[in-house]
Design an enzyme around this catalytic site. Structure first.
Site, short mmCIF file in Angstrom:
data_model
loop_
_atom_site.label_atom_id
_atom_site.label_comp_id
_atom_site.label_asym_id
_atom_site.label_seq_id
_atom_site.Cartn_x
_atom_site.Cartn_y
_atom_site.Cartn_z
N GLU A 90 0.88 -1.17 0.00
CA GLU A 90 0.00 0.00 0.00
C GLU A 90 0.91 1.22 0.00
O GLU A 90 1.56 1.51 1.01
CB GLU A 90 -0.88 0.01 1.25
CG GLU A 90 -1.83 -1.16 1.27
CD GLU A 90 -2.98 -0.96 2.26
OE1 GLU A 90 -3.95 -1.68 2.13
OE2 GLU A 90 -2.88 -0.10 3.15
N CYS B 73 -1.96 9.18 2.71
CA CYS B 73 -1.70 8.57 1.41
C CYS B 73 -2.77 9.02 0.42
O CYS B 73 -2.49 9.16 -0.77
CB CYS B 73 -1.66 7.07 1.52
SG CYS B 73 -3.10 6.40 2.34
N GLU C 24 11.95 16.09 9.44
CA GLU C 24 12.67 17.31 9.07
C GLU C 24 12.98 17.31 7.58
O GLU C 24 12.86 18.34 6.90
CB GLU C 24 13.97 17.38 9.88
CG GLU C 24 14.64 18.72 9.76
CD GLU C 24 15.88 18.82 10.63
OE1 GLU C 24 16.39 17.78 11.08
OE2 GLU C 24 16.32 19.97 10.84
P1 NAD Z 1 8.82 4.70 4.02
O1 NAD Z 1 8.75 3.93 2.75
O2 NAD Z 1 9.94 5.65 4.19
O3 NAD Z 1 8.87 3.73 5.27
C1 NAD Z 1 7.84 2.79 5.51
C2 NAD Z 1 8.38 1.67 6.37
O4 NAD Z 1 9.37 0.95 5.62
C3 NAD Z 1 9.07 2.13 7.65
O5 NAD Z 1 8.70 1.26 8.68
C4 NAD Z 1 10.53 2.01 7.31
O6 NAD Z 1 11.36 1.82 8.43
C5 NAD Z 1 10.52 0.78 6.43
N1 NAD Z 1 11.68 0.68 5.53
C6 NAD Z 1 12.38 1.68 4.94
N2 NAD Z 1 13.36 1.16 4.18
C7 NAD Z 1 13.28 -0.18 4.27
C8 NAD Z 1 14.02 -1.26 3.72
N3 NAD Z 1 15.05 -1.06 2.91
N4 NAD Z 1 13.65 -2.52 4.03
C9 NAD Z 1 12.59 -2.76 4.83
N5 NAD Z 1 11.87 -1.76 5.40
C10 NAD Z 1 12.20 -0.50 5.13
O7 NAD Z 1 7.43 5.44 4.15
P2 NAD Z 1 6.95 6.45 5.27
O8 NAD Z 1 7.68 7.71 5.13
O9 NAD Z 1 6.95 5.75 6.59
O10 NAD Z 1 5.42 6.65 4.88
C11 NAD Z 1 5.00 7.59 3.96
C12 NAD Z 1 4.62 6.93 2.67
O11 NAD Z 1 3.66 5.91 2.92
C13 NAD Z 1 3.93 7.89 1.73
O12 NAD Z 1 4.37 7.65 0.43
C14 NAD Z 1 2.46 7.52 1.88
O13 NAD Z 1 1.67 7.88 0.78
C15 NAD Z 1 2.54 6.05 2.06
N6 NAD Z 1 1.35 5.51 2.70
C16 NAD Z 1 0.49 4.75 1.97
C17 NAD Z 1 -0.67 4.26 2.54
C18 NAD Z 1 -1.66 3.43 1.75
O14 NAD Z 1 -2.54 2.88 2.38
N7 NAD Z 1 -1.56 3.33 0.45
C19 NAD Z 1 -0.97 4.58 3.87
C20 NAD Z 1 -0.07 5.35 4.59
C21 NAD Z 1 1.08 5.82 3.99
#
Ligand code: NAD
Length: 692
Positions: A464, A499, A544
């Protein structure tokens, strides 16, 4: 930040420890934290660097196969304390953090390692060991070649006792050895037989914290010093939790590493199959109880959420309540979609489907709505009989720990739900573990990486991801001011960090000027400020790094001809704040109309008709939601049916319902959570052909 010493708390014992670890010991290096079974503040364990398991009431005999009635048994056992402190010990062991066990604490370690107890020492020995008015004093002998000997530099000494039970020397666990004993052979101290691969661990039967000569007796002062040194020297990977509203560090938590995650997985393997056998109605009752606990603890949970992610306190309350509404739908419908289905039955042959759980699923989650996006995954996963290894975002870790605590309090067993604490590096380790499914919520970039990385495991993977969600205002709308206000909320609620936040707006030229004026007026009416303040609509942006990205989007748009109507820059008030920003004269060459902003910024573009609007709405790599405002449902549905997105909204936006699937397309991901699809996503259908 100071190193934290977690002391298992009872009102009678804590003062002694305050006295023992005095100001000179603690200085600027250490501080004491109460870990209280009564408050069940399990979420604080993660912040501690070392632990003292303290004295108190006998451990419940069921923990060591003892008998229930024995001389001198307490009027009341404290099974909750046993459970709470076993979590503390298990946690310390998992992370190799120093443990000092005192009296009951020593007996607990012995029992948790598999040992047994002499349930009552008997009249004669009790005279030596049992406290009546004052601690009894007696001599002990210390084994050479023990850590206790190296620490105290003593072969014998005088200690103070206050107990009527002791470790059963005939049933010592393999992992432990007795390193001190009294003349009557009562075991007085234990440590690990093989200390490699363990943190510092020393347990004593006496009370060094309340010895009369605690400042001179090596059996008190040296033990304290060795414990503090161990905490100081222990390698403990910590992660800082920052409050985006102030940029201050509000906590430091111990991160998981490969070894602790492997242990957590091993633990989950012992629990999943039993959990799947628990009748569904009971699993539903547990999840409903979790929802009740969310309500009971609403204020405290909301405060923690706001402190971690910077959203206004009322929006934190809304989020928690929103997750409770989703739970209502999921629990009301779990039975319908998880029960066996007879698909066809004819003479002598029945064909049916059973929905079996996947096994142990991994949930890697985002920070923007930790309760909501978490609920989408771990609730149906648990209902369907899976165990869950849940990694909250590093920006919502304290909330993740609260979720774990309440799930456990509601009745989810320890070996069915575990939290992985950490950031991307911790996530990476999860990708290498043999898990049975990966359910990711987060950015496109990370989602793509995870999908590629786990592909060779041949297990389900759902993503997602982000969006660049369009909203179209047709020319037939009435009450432009209220539509402008509602759609501005869709773009800026939670600082635009949703999102499905509206990320780009297309407005028919006939209503464009009126709409833009009303939109800007609405945006300028909002209060920006500290998220705990009443009436604040825009709190802090959670990370940040996001501020810099928003500045770049504004600069890029202006350089390419956009007009800034309001906002456009960071707010200098400590913490991470950005003015709500509205840009017009934008086009699809600009980052603000193409790349997910995930912040308080919007581009509004004038269009001449539905056709142009539709083409622009579909001009994106993302496909999460799309929205049309019109008086004419048929017209709106015609447009929405041609948008390439997982959700279509008519006269609404930025909303999620548990009754319908939540699913993206292309860069917004694939698979679905919520609805019947989101319940069955956590199962594998098994077909049965039954003849007879
Ligand atoms: P992110 O991708 O930076 O991180 C999400 C998760 O992935 C975190 O727990 C992070 O620690 C983990 N992660 C990061 N790198 C990783 C790796 N290499 N291996 C395994 N895990 C890893 O996203 P974010 O900043 O936490 O969230 C924001 C994003 O999420 C936005 O793009 C938003 O639109 C999306 N989002 C989507 C939905 C949906 O339902 N479609 C809901 C909420 C947020």
């Amino acid at each position: 930040m100071k190193k934290k010493i977690g002391i298992t708390f009872t009102t009678t014992n804590f003062l002694n420890y305050l006295d023992w670890f005095d100001k000179t010991d603690l200085g600027e290096t250490f501080e004491l934290v109460t870990l209280s079974f009564e408050q069940n503040n399990i979420e604080d364990i993660c912040q501690c660097d070392g632990f003292v398991l303290t004295g108190g009431v006998d451990i419940h005999p069921s923990r060591y196969n003892g008998i229930l009635n024995y001389p001198n048994q307490p009027q009341q056992f404290q099974e909750e304390r046993d459970a709470f402190e076993s979590t503390v010990y298990w946690y310390a062991k998992l992370h190799q953090l120093p443990v000092l066990g005192i009296c009951r604490g020593m007996q607990l370690v012995n029992v948790l390692e598999g040992g047994s107890m002499v349930q009552d020492l008997g009249e004669k020995k009790n005279q030596v060991h049992r406290k009546i008015e004052k601690d009894k004093k007696h001599l002990i002998r210390i084994e050479e070649n023990s850590a206790l000997h190296r620490i105290t530099l003593a072969q014998n000494g005088e200690v103070n006792s206050a107990h009527h039970q002791c470790i059963d020397a005939n049933h010592m666990p393999d992992s432990l050895m007795a390193v001190a004993s009294a003349d009557d052979a009562t075991i007085e101290a234990i440590e690990f037989k093989n200390p490699s691969n363990h943190g510092f661990m020393l347990c004593v039967q006496w009370h060094p914290e309340r010895m009369e000569e605690k400042n001179t007796n090596p059996l008190s002062i040296n033990i304290k010093k060795a414990f503090l040194n161990a905490i100081n020297n222990s390698f403990n990977m910590k992660m800082k939790i920052i409050n985006p509203a102030t940029a201050e560090v509000i906590a430091e938590v111990t991160k998981d590493d490969a070894s602790s995650l492997n242990d957590k997985l091993k633990l989950l393997k012992t629990g999943q199959k039993n959990w799947a056998r628990v009748p569904l109605q009971e699993r539903i009752a547990v999840i409903n109880q979790y929802s009740n606990l969310l309500a009971e603890n609403l204020e405290a949970l909301a405060k923690t959420l706001t402190a971690e992610v910077g959203k206004p306190i009322q929006q934190s309350r809304n989020e928690i309540n929103g997750s409770r509404s989703r739970i209502v739908w999921l629990t009301n419908n779990a039975e319908k979609y998880l029960q066996e289905e007879i698909m066809q039955a004819s003479a002598g042959m029945t064909e049916l489907i059973r929905y079996e759980p996947l096994g142990i699923v991994c949930n890697i989650s985002a920070w923007n709505y930790p309760y909501l996006v978490g609920t989408n995954v771990f609730i149906p996963a648990l209902l369907a009989g899976n165990a869950v290894l849940y990694k909250p975002s590093e920006h919502a870790t304290l909330t993740g720990l609260h979720i774990e605590k309440l799930l456990k309090q509601a009745g989810v067993p320890d070996n069915v739900f575990q939290v992985a604490v950490g950031a991307a590096d911790t996530g990476e380790i999860l990708l290498s573990l043999p898990l049975d499914g990966y359910f990711f919520t987060g950015s496109y970039r990370t989602g793509k990486y995870i999908y590629e990385k786990v592909a060779n495991k041949m297990v389900p993977c759902q993503c997602e991801l982000g969006g660049k969600d369009p909203l179209y205002i047709t020319d037939d709308i009435e009450d432009i001011a209220s539509i402008a206000a509602g759609t501005a909320d869709g773009a800026f609620y939670n600082n635009g960090q949703s999102c499905c936040a509206v990320e780009r707006i297309y407005v028919n030229e006939k209503v464009y000027n009126q709409y833009v004026d009303a939109f800007v007026k609405e945006v300028q009416s909002w209060k920006l400020g500290h998220p705990m303040e009443d009436g604040v609509y825009l709190g802090a942006v959670s990370r940040e790094s996001q501020i810099e990205f928003l500045e770049q989007q504004v600069a890029d748009a202006i350089a390419k001809g956009a007009t800034l109507l309001t906002g456009g820059k960071r707010v200098d008030r400590g913490g991470y704040y950005f003015e709500p920003t509205v840009l017009i004269n934008v086009n699809h060459d600009m980052s603000v109309m193409r790349e997910e902003s995930f912040g308080p910024i919007i581009g509004i573009m004038k269009v001449k008709d539905d056709e142009e609007a539709l083409a622009l709405m579909n001009d994106t790599d993302y496909g999460l939601t799309a929205s049309v405002y019109s008086r004419d449902r048929e017209r709106a549905e015609k447009i929405l049916s041609q948008t390439d997105a997982g959700t279509g909204y008519w006269n609404c936006c930025d909303r999620v319902s548990a009754a319908v699937p939540w699913s993206g397309r292309r860069h917004s991901g694939f698979g679905a959570t919520l609805s019947h699809a989101g319940i069955r996503a956590f199962t594998q259908p098994k077909a049965f052909h039954l003849r007879g």
